[in-house]
Design a protein around this motif. Sequence first.
Motif, short mmCIF file in Angstrom:
data_model
loop_
_atom_site.label_atom_id
_atom_site.label_comp_id
_atom_site.label_asym_id
_atom_site.label_seq_id
_atom_site.Cartn_x
_atom_site.Cartn_y
_atom_site.Cartn_z
N SER A 136 44.84 34.95 58.50
CA SER A 136 44.00 34.57 59.65
C SER A 136 44.28 35.40 60.90
N ALA A 137 45.54 35.75 61.13
CA ALA A 137 45.86 36.57 62.31
C ALA A 137 45.67 38.05 62.01
N ILE A 138 46.09 38.49 60.83
CA ILE A 138 46.04 39.91 60.47
C ILE A 138 44.60 40.43 60.43
N LYS A 139 43.67 39.60 59.97
CA LYS A 139 42.29 40.09 59.79
C LYS A 139 41.65 40.53 61.10
N LYS A 140 42.18 40.04 62.22
CA LYS A 140 41.64 40.41 63.54
C LYS A 140 42.23 41.71 64.08
N GLU A 141 43.27 42.23 63.41
CA GLU A 141 44.00 43.39 63.92
C GLU A 141 43.43 44.73 63.48
N GLY A 142 42.46 44.71 62.58
CA GLY A 142 41.84 45.95 62.15
C GLY A 142 42.42 46.50 60.86
N ASN A 181 46.06 47.06 56.06
CA ASN A 181 46.69 47.90 55.04
C ASN A 181 48.18 47.62 54.94
N LYS A 182 48.83 47.46 56.08
CA LYS A 182 50.26 47.15 56.09
C LYS A 182 50.53 45.81 55.43
N ALA A 183 49.70 44.83 55.73
CA ALA A 183 49.87 43.49 55.15
C ALA A 183 49.68 43.52 53.63
N LEU A 184 48.72 44.31 53.16
CA LEU A 184 48.47 44.39 51.73
C LEU A 184 49.66 44.97 50.96
N LEU A 185 50.44 45.79 51.63
CA LEU A 185 51.63 46.37 50.99
C LEU A 185 52.83 45.43 51.03
N ASP A 186 52.70 44.33 51.74
CA ASP A 186 53.79 43.37 51.91
C ASP A 186 53.56 42.18 50.98
N PRO A 187 54.40 42.01 49.95
CA PRO A 187 54.19 40.90 49.00
C PRO A 187 54.40 39.52 49.60
N MET A 188 54.88 39.45 50.84
CA MET A 188 55.00 38.15 51.50
C MET A 188 53.64 37.54 51.81
N TYR A 189 52.58 38.36 51.79
CA TYR A 189 51.22 37.86 51.95
C TYR A 189 50.69 37.53 50.54
N PRO A 190 50.54 36.25 50.19
CA PRO A 190 50.17 35.88 48.82
C PRO A 190 48.81 36.45 48.43
N ARG A 191 48.71 36.81 47.18
CA ARG A 191 47.43 37.28 46.64
C ARG A 191 47.42 37.15 45.11
N VAL A 192 46.22 37.17 44.55
CA VAL A 192 46.02 37.25 43.11
C VAL A 192 45.33 38.56 42.81
N ILE A 193 45.88 39.30 41.86
CA ILE A 193 45.22 40.50 41.34
C ILE A 193 44.67 40.12 39.97
N ARG A 194 43.36 40.14 39.85
CA ARG A 194 42.70 39.70 38.60
C ARG A 194 42.11 40.93 37.90
N VAL A 217 38.74 45.64 49.48
CA VAL A 217 39.65 44.57 49.88
C VAL A 217 39.90 44.61 51.39
N VAL A 218 40.12 45.79 51.93
CA VAL A 218 40.34 45.91 53.38
C VAL A 218 39.13 45.38 54.15
N LYS A 219 37.94 45.72 53.67
CA LYS A 219 36.73 45.21 54.34
C LYS A 219 36.58 43.71 54.16
N GLY A 220 36.90 43.22 52.95
CA GLY A 220 36.74 41.81 52.67
C GLY A 220 37.69 40.93 53.45
N VAL A 221 38.90 41.38 53.69
CA VAL A 221 39.87 40.61 54.45
C VAL A 221 39.33 40.33 55.85
N GLN A 222 38.62 41.30 56.42
CA GLN A 222 38.11 41.14 57.78
C GLN A 222 37.04 40.05 57.88
N THR A 223 36.47 39.67 56.76
CA THR A 223 35.42 38.64 56.76
C THR A 223 35.90 37.28 56.26
N LEU A 224 37.20 37.17 55.95
CA LEU A 224 37.75 35.90 55.48
C LEU A 224 37.51 34.78 56.48
#
Length: 258
Positions: free
Chosen positions: A129-135, A140-153, A251-258
């Motif tokens: 919620s906070a990261i998506k507003k940062e651009g 990109n930095k958040a996506l490289l950090d596994p502390m941000y939960p995600r599912v890769i399907r 994914v980068v574009k989609g995060v901004q619209t979450l």
Amino acid sequence: MSHHLLTAARRSVRNSSRRFVSVSPHGTGAGRNAALIIASAGVCATVVALSSPNGAFSLGTSSTTKCDFSRKQSGSEVGMLAPTKEPSTGILFPRLCNGMTFVGCGVRVKFGFVKVYAVGTYMDPIAMSAIKKEGPEEINKALLDPMYPRVIRIVMNRSLSIDKYTTAIVEALEPRMKGEDLEKLEEFKKLNPPGDLVEGAEMEMTIRGDTMLYKNSAGGVGAITSAVFCRSLCDVYYGADAVSPAHKGEVVKGVQTL
């Protein structure tokens, strides 16, 4: 739907220990229709009550594909959010999976033209919620950090031996792990049952910090605990040399619209 029927349906959902998603009644009195959507362990079902002209009601359950939500509304019909089609393979990605929200998909291409599998990512909207507003840069930095939960399907676009599938992922992971926790690569191989992967086979990697929960093509579940492994897996799919650049970009574009 009558008050008593709607109440009974709600009680049934609660007692099933499943996650209640939505109730959407329409109209009033005996002419009211409703849909109860329930989700559990990546599987969705719809409980639908429909009115008939004589005022009688029927209550039934209709199963859908794993996590598969579709939204189609016509008159009093109520559906769920539509899946997203990966354009080059036509493979569908449902809106929700394992409690997370779809943000983008792409295709894994080998030898420049072989479309091996489609890959999609699901993120936790609250965590982002906070990261998506940062651009894009911060995303990109958040996506490289596994502390941000995600599912890769992953969904196979063609048949492939399990050895080729696991070897390709291990070969992508190993140089990124820089000699640390390499025994985890063998653990990953063992999480996959023997036999060929068929077209349409699905695998899910749910990353939360230093743990990767893996669901293989047969539905078996296992886990790998290693910060190095999880961080390297994030780099495979979201790093500068991502295996599917199209997937990463979406994914980068989609995060901004979450």
